[in-house]
Motif scaffolding. Sequence first.
Motif, mmCIF file in Angstrom:
data_model
loop_
_atom_site.group_PDB
_atom_site.id
_atom_site.type_symbol
_atom_site.label_atom_id
_atom_site.label_comp_id
_atom_site.label_asym_id
_atom_site.label_seq_id
_atom_site.Cartn_x
_atom_site.Cartn_y
_atom_site.Cartn_z
ATOM 1 N N ASP A 52 0.816 -1.212 0.000
ATOM 2 C CA ASP A 52 0.000 0.000 0.000
ATOM 3 C C ASP A 52 0.850 1.263 0.000
ATOM 4 O O ASP A 52 0.443 2.289 -0.551
ATOM 5 C CB ASP A 52 -0.927 0.013 1.219
ATOM 6 N N LYS A 53 2.032 1.217 0.638
ATOM 7 C CA LYS A 53 2.910 2.381 0.701
ATOM 8 C C LYS A 53 4.173 2.092 -0.097
ATOM 9 O O LYS A 53 4.808 1.047 0.087
ATOM 10 C CB LYS A 53 3.271 2.718 2.153
ATOM 11 N N VAL A 54 4.546 3.032 -0.964
ATOM 12 C CA VAL A 54 5.699 2.862 -1.836
ATOM 13 C C VAL A 54 6.567 4.104 -1.747
ATOM 14 O O VAL A 54 6.073 5.235 -1.821
ATOM 15 C CB VAL A 54 5.262 2.645 -3.297
ATOM 16 N N PHE A 55 7.878 3.899 -1.576
ATOM 17 C CA PHE A 55 8.837 4.994 -1.686
ATOM 18 C C PHE A 55 9.687 4.720 -2.915
ATOM 19 O O PHE A 55 10.468 3.780 -2.951
ATOM 20 C CB PHE A 55 9.722 5.098 -0.443
ATOM 21 N N ASP A 56 9.525 5.565 -3.920
ATOM 22 C CA ASP A 56 10.224 5.432 -5.193
ATOM 23 C C ASP A 56 11.504 6.266 -5.115
ATOM 24 O O ASP A 56 11.447 7.494 -5.084
ATOM 25 C CB ASP A 56 9.310 5.938 -6.312
ATOM 26 N N VAL A 57 12.673 5.605 -5.097
ATOM 27 C CA VAL A 57 13.930 6.327 -4.889
ATOM 28 C C VAL A 57 14.588 6.823 -6.176
ATOM 29 O O VAL A 57 15.678 7.388 -6.118
ATOM 30 C CB VAL A 57 14.961 5.474 -4.108
ATOM 31 N N HIS A 58 13.932 6.652 -7.320
ATOM 32 C CA HIS A 58 14.590 7.026 -8.579
ATOM 33 C C HIS A 58 13.563 7.632 -9.522
ATOM 34 O O HIS A 58 13.008 6.950 -10.400
ATOM 35 C CB HIS A 58 15.260 5.799 -9.210
ATOM 36 N N THR A 59 13.303 8.923 -9.366
ATOM 37 C CA THR A 59 12.380 9.618 -10.255
ATOM 38 C C THR A 59 13.009 10.918 -10.737
ATOM 39 O O THR A 59 13.736 11.580 -9.995
ATOM 40 C CB THR A 59 11.039 9.923 -9.572
ATOM 41 N N HIS A 60 12.705 11.273 -11.973
ATOM 42 C CA HIS A 60 13.253 12.495 -12.581
ATOM 43 C C HIS A 60 12.168 13.566 -12.679
ATOM 44 O O HIS A 60 11.077 13.315 -13.201
ATOM 45 C CB HIS A 60 13.790 12.196 -13.983
ATOM 46 N N ILE A 61 12.491 14.742 -12.150
ATOM 47 C CA ILE A 61 11.625 15.918 -12.260
ATOM 48 C C ILE A 61 12.421 16.957 -13.048
ATOM 49 O O ILE A 61 13.519 17.338 -12.627
ATOM 50 C CB ILE A 61 11.241 16.460 -10.875
ATOM 51 N N TYR A 62 11.885 17.435 -14.153
ATOM 52 C CA TYR A 62 12.717 18.259 -15.034
ATOM 53 C C TYR A 62 11.858 19.017 -16.038
ATOM 54 O O TYR A 62 10.654 18.760 -16.199
ATOM 55 C CB TYR A 62 13.699 17.369 -15.811
ATOM 56 N N ARG A 63 12.514 19.918 -16.726
ATOM 57 C CA ARG A 63 11.982 20.531 -17.935
ATOM 58 C C ARG A 63 12.971 20.249 -19.063
ATOM 59 O O ARG A 63 14.176 20.419 -18.880
ATOM 60 C CB ARG A 63 11.820 22.043 -17.768
ATOM 61 N N TRP A 64 12.446 19.857 -20.204
ATOM 62 C CA TRP A 64 13.313 19.613 -21.358
ATOM 63 C C TRP A 64 14.055 20.886 -21.734
ATOM 64 O O TRP A 64 15.160 20.842 -22.288
ATOM 65 C CB TRP A 64 12.476 19.092 -22.512
ATOM 66 N N ALA A 65 13.509 22.033 -21.388
ATOM 67 C CA ALA A 65 14.153 23.312 -21.688
ATOM 68 C C ALA A 65 15.489 23.466 -20.971
ATOM 69 O O ALA A 65 16.312 24.307 -21.363
ATOM 70 C CB ALA A 65 13.230 24.468 -21.308
#
Length: 341
Positions: free
Chosen positions: A24-37
């Motif tokens: 039920d609970k997930v900690f995702d340690v590898h995510t990218h937050i970005y702008r292609w710009a």
Amino acid sequence: MRDLDPTDLDRQIWEDELADFVPDKVFDVHTHIYRWAFDLDPNRLSGPFASSIGAYFPEVTWELADEVDATLFPGRQIERLSFPFPFPNPCDFEGSNTYVAAEVAKGGGSSRGLMLVHPGMSAAEVEAEIRRTGLIGLKPYRFYAADPVQCRITDMLPEEQIAVADRLGLIIMMHLGKRDAIADPENIDDMVRLSEKYPGAKWVLAHCARSYSAWAIEKAAARLRGLSNVWYDTSTVCDSDALDALYTGVGVERVMYGSDDMIGPMRGKYITYGRAWAYLSPTNHSMGLSHCDGRMTYIRYEQLRAMKRGARQIGLSTAQREALFYGTARALVDSVTIRKL
């Protein structure tokens, strides 16, 4: 070109194979937050990321990440460790780090972020950026080394930067270089030496230490097992033998779930052959024989299938499964006490 809507095949795979595996609970340690710009290459519209990031996810906000997780992980509570996408030089490092810090803050404090670093940054610059943004670690990448293929760890992350991570207790998300990845003797030697010399730094070796198939981690595990400040994430590894080799080789208690979003919601699978791997997508293969369903599901689902089947040998307990998806990462992130000034 985004294709998030689940098909009947996606729903069947989730319900039949994965819903009882993902807690039920997930900690995702590898995510990218970005702008292609933030890719400052004037030719980026025709560059290597135009057909992937540029076409599918040119701007990733916290809200988009939530939308993806609500679609692919229905009913799950998601927290994240996020960092910028490492666009090749020239890249807007300051803009990338400012943006990821602002987006992560929307997570209400349960999620955190890492800063993108360049080997040319001084120790003082790295620490100042950490304290300015409140990010809790470093994201180096091979693109920024002089030799982006055969680079050693300190070619992309100089020891003066590692010393900052050691002193402040920061996380380092490491995507290893070299053609043999973690199986390369220099990479093994470097990981042992650096983890022992800088015990306060907290290393996460991405993509099962870049072991997309089993042979690489099998070669390295005996020397890596027992390193108390080294962890591993499972992001985009779709080979069950590789996951089995990681769980049994270094210990499942050192392994954490990561999605590599926004790669995970794309359709296809990372396949292995020889000593290589490749991305099999809906556009680069033949549909093959007509007597099977030739549609592709999300990369994330293929990774989760491998994580589940790779665990058959050790028979994950409920507690181990919950630690794999949440508890180990939560404890690691909480161990970093630095806060924004």
